[in-house]
Design an enzyme around this catalytic site. Structure first.
Site, PDB file in Angstrom:
ATOM      1  N   HIS A 299       0.891  -1.168   0.000  1.00 13.71           N
ATOM      2  CA  HIS A 299       0.000   0.000   0.000  1.00 13.71           C
ATOM      3  C   HIS A 299       0.929   1.218   0.000  1.00 13.71           C
ATOM      4  O   HIS A 299       2.015   1.170   0.601  1.00 13.71           O
ATOM      5  CB  HIS A 299      -0.814   0.124   1.282  1.00 13.71           C
TER       6      HIS A 299
ATOM      7  N   ASP B 222       2.396   1.973   3.337  1.00  8.22           N
ATOM      8  CA  ASP B 222       3.354   1.014   3.932  1.00  8.22           C
ATOM      9  C   ASP B 222       4.773   1.458   3.652  1.00  8.22           C
ATOM     10  O   ASP B 222       5.653   1.347   4.502  1.00  8.22           O
ATOM     11  CB  ASP B 222       3.254  -0.385   3.293  1.00  8.22           C
TER      12      ASP B 222
HETATM   13  C1  XLS Z   1      -7.128  -6.804   4.466  1.00  3.11           C
HETATM   14  C2  XLS Z   1      -6.798  -7.029   3.088  1.00  3.11           C
HETATM   15  C3  XLS Z   1      -5.591  -6.256   2.648  1.00  3.11           C
HETATM   16  C4  XLS Z   1      -5.520  -6.208   1.158  1.00  3.11           C
HETATM   17  C5  XLS Z   1      -4.758  -5.049   0.635  1.00  3.11           C
HETATM   18  O1  XLS Z   1      -7.809  -7.562   5.104  1.00  3.11           O
HETATM   19  O2  XLS Z   1      -6.603  -8.395   2.891  1.00  3.11           O
HETATM   20  O3  XLS Z   1      -4.479  -6.826   3.228  1.00  3.11           O
HETATM   21  O4  XLS Z   1      -5.007  -7.389   0.650  1.00  3.11           O
HETATM   22  O5  XLS Z   1      -5.341  -3.856   0.964  1.00  3.11           O
END
Ligand code: XLS
Ligand code: NI
Ligand code: NI
Length: 438
Positions: free
Chosen positions: A101, A104
């Protein structure tokens, strides 16, 4: 180079007899299964959020995870140093991909302009490391859920300025994904859903979300980004009613809003569980709609009702997953992304290796088992046989769409009773599958 994970070698394939915990027993990237090297078939990816931003905190306690390279600050220097640690880890693991993201990889500043500047600086560093190591970006996404501004959602917020902020953020996230050669872009809204209908205009929110995705796609086209867009189903957390509940709900949304062929699905195991489905169901449902784009590989704890995001180690699970994925010859341009985190009790950096090695080995094993089942054709033959009444006669007419109700009535009035049923043989088939799990 071995600055962050000293003493950890490049993880090698040593075969099933090896007792070395830092070696692959089943994942040999060069092994060919159904005509493809496992490296290309599985396209493993390390996620940046859990693996490099996870702290081990939970609703009852603070951080536990030791990450000696991370000073815990929001400084740009820390973000840059983290990139070095991440690439050393991914490189030693031998995973070809990673994903992130926006928030991140780089911290958020007080204004969007400043935030974007910081993001660019970290992206520059990521690009250098990708060039040095050959590690590639599987997908990028935007975090539209952590900041308090997203309390009512992002694309489905009741606040138009928040919609605009989210749009600006996704525009930038697509641009950096493109800059880094990413091959997919994921929409996981997070807070796209609602808690209570008394205060919610459901129709308006859904049409905003659709418009948002169309605009994202328009922007991607305008900058030459050819990556695949993916929508990730998730039924619970943080809102009570998530718009992306499961594959069926997402596909209904996609179809209804003219997003067919533009947006496929990124299916996550733990989310399937929370929706009350098996992962195999979600995958097969997506696949038959030509929408199985990529997977988030993890697993939940069946005794806990939330998104625990554990590493997948269950061979039954990976076999079932690969039975579906092999039907479409893999996931490319998608891949197998470990959206999984080590437990807060597994607090040492080395645990990150054990976790990923276990997940990769479990997938390699599942792939080989599924390929054997497919090669013998046991399930295919059974299913074909089971539906054979549709291959000729009245069944064929039904399948061809040519049988009217009047004709079927005439047929049955003459016949008097339907042909006898045959056993579904579920237990027999379960036994057969067990025979392959040596
Ligand atoms: C959260 C989601 C997240 C997505 C990316 O539960 O799985 O990790 O994969 O935003
Ligand atoms: Ni996920
Ligand atoms: Ni999840």
């Amino acid at each position: 180079m071995s600055e962050f994970f000293p003493g950890v070698p490049k993880i090698a394939y040593e075969g099933p007899k090896s007792k070395n915990p830092l070696a692959y027993k089943h994942y040999n990237p060069d092994e060919v299964v159904e005509g493809q090297k496992l490296r290309d078939l599985l396209r493993f990816s390390v996620c940046y959020w859990h693996t490099f931003r996870g702290t081990g905190s939970d609703p009852f306690g603070s951080a536990t995870l030791q990450r000696p390279w991370d000073d815990g600050s929001n400084s740009v220097e820390n973000a840059i140093k983290r990139v070095d640690a991440a690439f050393e880890f991914i490189g030693k693991l031998g995973a070809p991909f990673y994903c992130f993201h926006d928030r991140d990889i780089a911290p958020e500043a007080d204004s969007l302009r400043e935030t974007n500047k910081i993001l660019d600086a970290v992206v520059k560093k990521l690009k250098e490391k990708q060039g040095e190591t050959g590690i590639e970006l599987l997908w990028g996404t935007a975090n539209l859920f952590s900041h308090p501004r997203f309390m009512h959602g992002a694309a489905t917020s009741c606040n138009a300025d928040v919609y605009a902020f989210a749009a600006a953020q996704v525009k930038k996230a697509i641009e950096v994904t493109h800059e880094l050669g990413g091959v997919n872009y994921v929409f996981w809204g997070g807070r796209e859903g609602y808690m209570n209908l008394y205060n919610t205009d459901l129709n308006r929110e859904l049409s905003h979300l659709a418009h948002f995705m169309h605009q994202a796609h328009e922007h991607a086209k305008s900058i030459g980004f050819k990556g695949q867009f993916l929508f990730e189903p998730k039924p619970k957390e943080p809102t009570k009613h998530q718009y992306d509940f499961d594959a069926a709900a997402c596909l209904n949304f996609i179809g209804r809003h003219g997003l067919d062929g533009i947006v496929k699905l990124n299916i996550e195991t733990n989310h399937a569980t929370l929706a009350g489905h098996t992962m195999m169901h979600e995958l097969e449902y997506a696949r038959i709609h030509n929408a199985l784009g990529s997977i988030d590989a993890n697993t939940g704890d069946l005794l806990l009702g939330w998104d625990t995001d554990q590493f997948p180690t269950d061979i039954y699970l990976t076999t079932q997953i690969m039975l579906v994925i092999l039907k479409q010859k893999g996931l490319a341009p998608g891949g197998v992304n470990f959206d999984a985190k080590v437990r807060r009790e597994s607090f040492e950096p080395i645990d990150l290796f054990h976790a990923h090695i276990g997940g990769m080995d479990a997938f390699a094993r599942g792939t080989k088992i599924a390929a054997k089942i497919r090669a013998d054709g046991v399930l295919d033959k059974f299913v074909q046989q089971r539906y054979r009444s549709f291959d000729s006669g009245i069944g064929k007419k039904i399948d061809d769409g040519k049988a009217t109700f009047a004709e079927l009535e005439k047929y049955m009035l003459e016949k008097g009773e339907a042909a006898a049923n045959e056993s579904g043989r579920q237990e027999y088939l379960e036994n057969v599958i067990n025979d392959y799990l040596e």
